[in-house]
Motif scaffolding. Structure first.
Motif, PDB file in Angstrom:
ATOM      1  N   GLN A  50      -0.988 -13.179  -1.024  1.00 46.77           N
ATOM      2  CA  GLN A  50      -0.284 -12.437  -2.063  1.00 46.77           C
ATOM      3  C   GLN A  50       0.321 -11.182  -1.460  1.00 46.77           C
ATOM      4  O   GLN A  50      -0.133 -10.688  -0.426  1.00 46.77           O
ATOM      5  CB  GLN A  50      -1.218 -12.085  -3.219  1.00 46.77           C
ATOM      6  N   SER A  51       1.352 -10.690  -2.086  1.00 46.15           N
ATOM      7  CA  SER A  51       1.987  -9.468  -1.607  1.00 46.15           C
ATOM      8  C   SER A  51       1.042  -8.286  -1.853  1.00 46.15           C
ATOM      9  O   SER A  51       0.454  -8.174  -2.920  1.00 46.15           O
ATOM     10  CB  SER A  51       3.314  -9.239  -2.334  1.00 46.15           C
ATOM     11  N   HIS A  52       0.919  -7.413  -0.843  1.00 43.29           N
ATOM     12  CA  HIS A  52      -0.008  -6.298  -0.985  1.00 43.29           C
ATOM     13  C   HIS A  52       0.261  -5.259   0.101  1.00 43.29           C
ATOM     14  O   HIS A  52       0.972  -5.520   1.067  1.00 43.29           O
ATOM     15  CB  HIS A  52      -1.459  -6.771  -0.873  1.00 43.29           C
ATOM     16  N   THR A  53      -0.323  -4.103  -0.074  1.00 42.91           N
ATOM     17  CA  THR A  53      -0.310  -3.057   0.936  1.00 42.91           C
ATOM     18  C   THR A  53      -1.721  -2.881   1.475  1.00 42.91           C
ATOM     19  O   THR A  53      -2.674  -2.738   0.694  1.00 42.91           O
ATOM     20  CB  THR A  53       0.178  -1.719   0.352  1.00 42.91           C
ATOM     21  N   ALA A  54      -1.883  -2.944   2.790  1.00 40.00           N
ATOM     22  CA  ALA A  54      -3.190  -2.805   3.427  1.00 40.00           C
ATOM     23  C   ALA A  54      -3.564  -1.323   3.437  1.00 40.00           C
ATOM     24  O   ALA A  54      -3.355  -0.613   4.414  1.00 40.00           O
ATOM     25  CB  ALA A  54      -3.155  -3.365   4.846  1.00 40.00           C
ATOM     26  N   GLN A  55      -4.124  -0.860   2.344  1.00 39.97           N
ATOM     27  CA  GLN A  55      -4.397   0.563   2.163  1.00 39.97           C
ATOM     28  C   GLN A  55      -5.350   1.084   3.238  1.00 39.97           C
ATOM     29  O   GLN A  55      -6.343   0.425   3.578  1.00 39.97           O
ATOM     30  CB  GLN A  55      -4.983   0.808   0.777  1.00 39.97           C
TER      31      GLN A  55
END
Length: 285
Positions: A50-55
């Motif tokens: 899924q689209s995401h930001t690796a915080q």
């Protein structure tokens, strides 16, 4: 002094063999990843589920977050036996102890979790039989700009909040047909538009649950395909005006019943006053 173009091209050709493929990028904390992007991590290849930001600080590396990343094995053969340890995509069809199932969401069936299809209805939908080729029966599709799409659902597609999704790809059939017509001539643009439409559909379907964190998760997830979609355009006035008209038509289509409009308004209310994470860098497939 600049080298002539032909000389530079010949030099590059000699130094880099024609068959050499560029290496996959290494996963990096803080980057944004679009669904389907592949990366290297600790010598293994992973694909984003899924689209995401690796915080930063969240430890969302591919090996630690099976909800976000799957170890890349290649495509699942249609109707193959279910296997523990394998990664499944949305729509994959398998058999298990004489019964047949379709994956409701992408996931990895980690060994020891006992995620056999009958035990986890949230992950697997029972079906009568595996489809021969596609979820939409042959002969019951249209082709728009070279893309096979389900038939126009007509009024039946407006009877429920979810509408009709005959090919089980997470996008309503009327929305999918619109996207194929509007941006289908540009494969990358169509792919990003479909991912945004999947997220919008989830926002519509989950708004009634009053889950603010889920609303924020989906909003953060939608930022990446939106950025990648806009990157496929030039910065001309003509492109801007076209995108503006396109966005208005798409928004009207998503909200084409009173129930869907109410769900979209509710989702906006859930997001009121919340903070969001936008990646400094992002990767489009």
């Amino acid at each position: 002094m600049r080298r002539p173009f032909l000389a530079a091209l010949l030099t590059t050709t000699l130094l880099v063999p024609a068959f050499a493929a560029p290496p996959l990028p290494e996963w990096r904390e803080g980057d944004g990843y679009l669904i389907g992007v592949t990366v290297q991590y600790q010598g293994q290849t992973y694909r984003a589920l899924q689209s995401h930001t690796a915080q930063k600080g969240a430890n969302w590396n591919p090996a630690s977050t099976p909800a976000l990343w799957q170890l890349h094995h290649g495509p699942v053969q249609r109707c193959s036996p279910w296997q523990a340890g394998y990664s499944y995509q949305l729509g994959d069809q398998i058999r298990y102890e004489g019964d047949y199932y379709r994956a409701r969401q992408a996931h990895t069936a980690h060994a020891g979790t006992e995620w056999q299809p009958p035990r986890v209805p949230a992950l697997w939908q029972p079906i009568a039989q595996c489809d021969a080729v596609t979820p939409v029966p042959p002969g019951n599709t249209d082709t728009i700009n070279g893309i096979k799409v389900p038939p126009d659902p007509g009024a039946a597609g407006r009877k429920t909040l979810a509408g009709i999704d005959a090919d089980h790809d997470g996008v309503r059939d009327d929305v999918q047909r619109f996207l194929a017509q509007e941006v289908g001539k540009h494969p990358a643009r169509f792919k990003y538009a479909m991912e945004m439409a999947r997220i919008t559909q989830q926002e519509i379907l989950t708004a009634g649950g009053n889950d603010r964190e889920e609303a924020r998760r989906l909003a953060n997830q939608g930022d990446l395909p939106l950025s990648c979609f806009h990157d496929t355009f030039n910065s001309s006035v003509e492109d801007y005006e076209w995108r503006l008209k396109y966005s208005k038509k798409l928004a009207a289509l998503h909200a084409n019943t009173p129930e869907r409009m109410a769900a979209i308004i509710k989702n906006s209310e859930l997001l009121g006053g919340m903070m969001f994470h936008s990646p400094m860098r992002y990767r489009c497939e």
